[in-house]
Design an enzyme around this catalytic site. Structure first.
Site, PDB file in Angstrom:
ATOM      1  N   ASP A  76       6.221 -12.168  -3.287  1.00  0.00           N
ATOM      2  CA  ASP A  76       6.473 -10.729  -3.323  1.00  0.00           C
ATOM      3  C   ASP A  76       7.197 -10.244  -2.068  1.00  0.00           C
ATOM      4  O   ASP A  76       7.992  -9.312  -2.121  1.00  0.00           O
ATOM      5  CB  ASP A  76       5.149  -9.974  -3.479  1.00  0.00           C
ATOM      6  CG  ASP A  76       4.588 -10.086  -4.894  1.00  0.00           C
ATOM      7  OD1 ASP A  76       5.286 -10.641  -5.765  1.00  0.00           O
ATOM      8  OD2 ASP A  76       3.456  -9.619  -5.127  1.00  0.00           O
ATOM      9  N   GLY A  77       6.934 -10.887  -0.926  1.00  0.00           N
ATOM     10  CA  GLY A  77       7.626 -10.506   0.303  1.00  0.00           C
ATOM     11  C   GLY A  77       9.127 -10.714   0.192  1.00  0.00           C
ATOM     12  O   GLY A  77       9.913  -9.935   0.739  1.00  0.00           O
ATOM     13  N   LEU A 196      -5.128  -2.065  -1.274  1.00  0.00           N
ATOM     14  CA  LEU A 196      -6.235  -2.670  -2.016  1.00  0.00           C
ATOM     15  C   LEU A 196      -7.220  -3.338  -1.066  1.00  0.00           C
ATOM     16  O   LEU A 196      -8.439  -3.283  -1.266  1.00  0.00           O
ATOM     17  CB  LEU A 196      -5.686  -3.678  -3.020  1.00  0.00           C
ATOM     18  CG  LEU A 196      -6.713  -4.358  -3.949  1.00  0.00           C
ATOM     19  CD1 LEU A 196      -7.359  -3.332  -4.870  1.00  0.00           C
ATOM     20  CD2 LEU A 196      -6.040  -5.449  -4.768  1.00  0.00           C
ATOM     21  N   SER A 197      -6.703  -3.957  -0.011  1.00  0.00           N
ATOM     22  CA  SER A 197      -7.565  -4.603   0.980  1.00  0.00           C
ATOM     23  C   SER A 197      -8.402  -3.593   1.751  1.00  0.00           C
ATOM     24  O   SER A 197      -9.423  -3.957   2.346  1.00  0.00           O
ATOM     25  CB  SER A 197      -6.719  -5.417   1.967  1.00  0.00           C
ATOM     26  OG  SER A 197      -5.936  -6.385   1.311  1.00  0.00           O
TER      27      SER A 197
END
Length: 302
Positions: A76-77, A196-197
């Site tokens: 994704d990065g 989310l984290s």
């Protein structure tokens, strides 16, 4: 005949079979292929020759609206970095996942041939994702661009172990002052990332929302808040240290305190190619083991 670009950040020896498979499938279909120059050079430096015949492009200067797609190789990065090159060119991205989770890069490396054939046949949809536009008045009274982000803007402390205070305004109305290690403003796409984290909720990609999530807040009643993506968000870091960090999809800038940062919706969207069965719900269930329970065997097999 389709015209595509290939983008990767770091070439690893273990990726040879997947990169060569991609190029072979595109060549057999007589696709007009361009590869990012830096990525091609990193492959050539290993002594491999299978990219020698390809045309190259150099960053965003080599891309234009004539491309049918940009294919990324990585995680994704890599896709986030690619969107920073594309900006408002309206080139959709097809992400091949050579990394780990892959919420955006949904094509697995074992299905490259099948996925590319589906793409070339036009058997896909283009999913449009909202992006953040971020400006600041650090360099004077006029607000100038800090850039765009598909996932999130993160405000974080720089040279202190103490908390930072961040004044937050929604459409110029004072919301609150967050005392925390930082603050995240994310899109629905970014809700499955850093937010989310930090206990932020998952937001479906097609909802018209932004999400504000504090990072390790000191005040226990500070909670993530979901707002309309038509909202203008103004942030101002209070003076404890001279500078703080502003990160747009992991591109980090150092900003002077008391600088005002404005976050709004960009006037263009990020376009992601989704092939058959590559829906967000499937990805959510597969990558996060969403609702997985050994008692639900029939559900888990779907």
């Amino acid at each position: 005949m389709k015209k595509v670009a290939i983008f990767g950040q770091v070439y690893k020896d273990a990726d040879e079979v997947y990169v060569s498979t991609l190029i072979n499938v595109l060549n057999k279909a007589k696709t007009d292929v361009y590869i990012n120059k830096d990525f091609a050079d990193s492959i050539k430096n290993t002594g491999l020759k299978f990219v020698d015949h390809l045309d190259t492009y150099d960053g965003e200067s080599g891309l234009d609206s004539t491309f049918d797609a940009l294919i990324t190789l990585g995680g994704d990065g890599t896709i986030l970095r690619a969107f920073n090159q594309i900006k408002d060119l309206n080139i959709p991205i097809l992400g091949i996942n050579l990394g780990r989770l892959g919420f955006l890069a949904t094509v697995q490396k074992t299905e490259i041939s099948k996925a590319i054939k589906e793409f070339l046949k036009g058997e896909y949809i283009v999913d449009e994702r909202v992006m953040l536009k971020v400006t600041s008045n650090e360099n004077g009274p006029e607000f100038t661009s800090l850039g765009y982000a598909l996932n999130d803007l993160t405000i974080a402390k720089k040279d202190t172990n103490s908390m930072i205070g961040v004044d937050a305004y929604l459409n110029n109305e004072y919301l609150t002052t967050y005392w925390a290690d930082g603050l995240i403003v994310s899109t629905p796409t970014g809700s499955t990332g850093y937010s989310l984290s930090c206990q932020g909720p998952v937001i479906m990609p097609n909802t018209n929302n932004f999400l504000i999530t504090p990072v390790a807040p000191h005040n226990l009643n500070a909670r993530p808040i979901v707002i309309s993506d038509n909202t203008e968000i103004k942030l101002k870091v209070l003076r404890r240290e001279d500078q703080f960090l502003a990160s747009l999809d992991a591109r980090v800038s150092t900003i002077d305190v008391e600088t005002e940062i404005i976050v709004t919706k960009a006037n263009f969207t990020a376009k992601i190619i989704l092939l058959k069965n590559h829906t967000f719900i499937n990805t959510l269930r597969d990558k996060l083991l969403w609702g997985y329970d050994t008692r639900n065997k029939s559900v888990n097999k779907q």
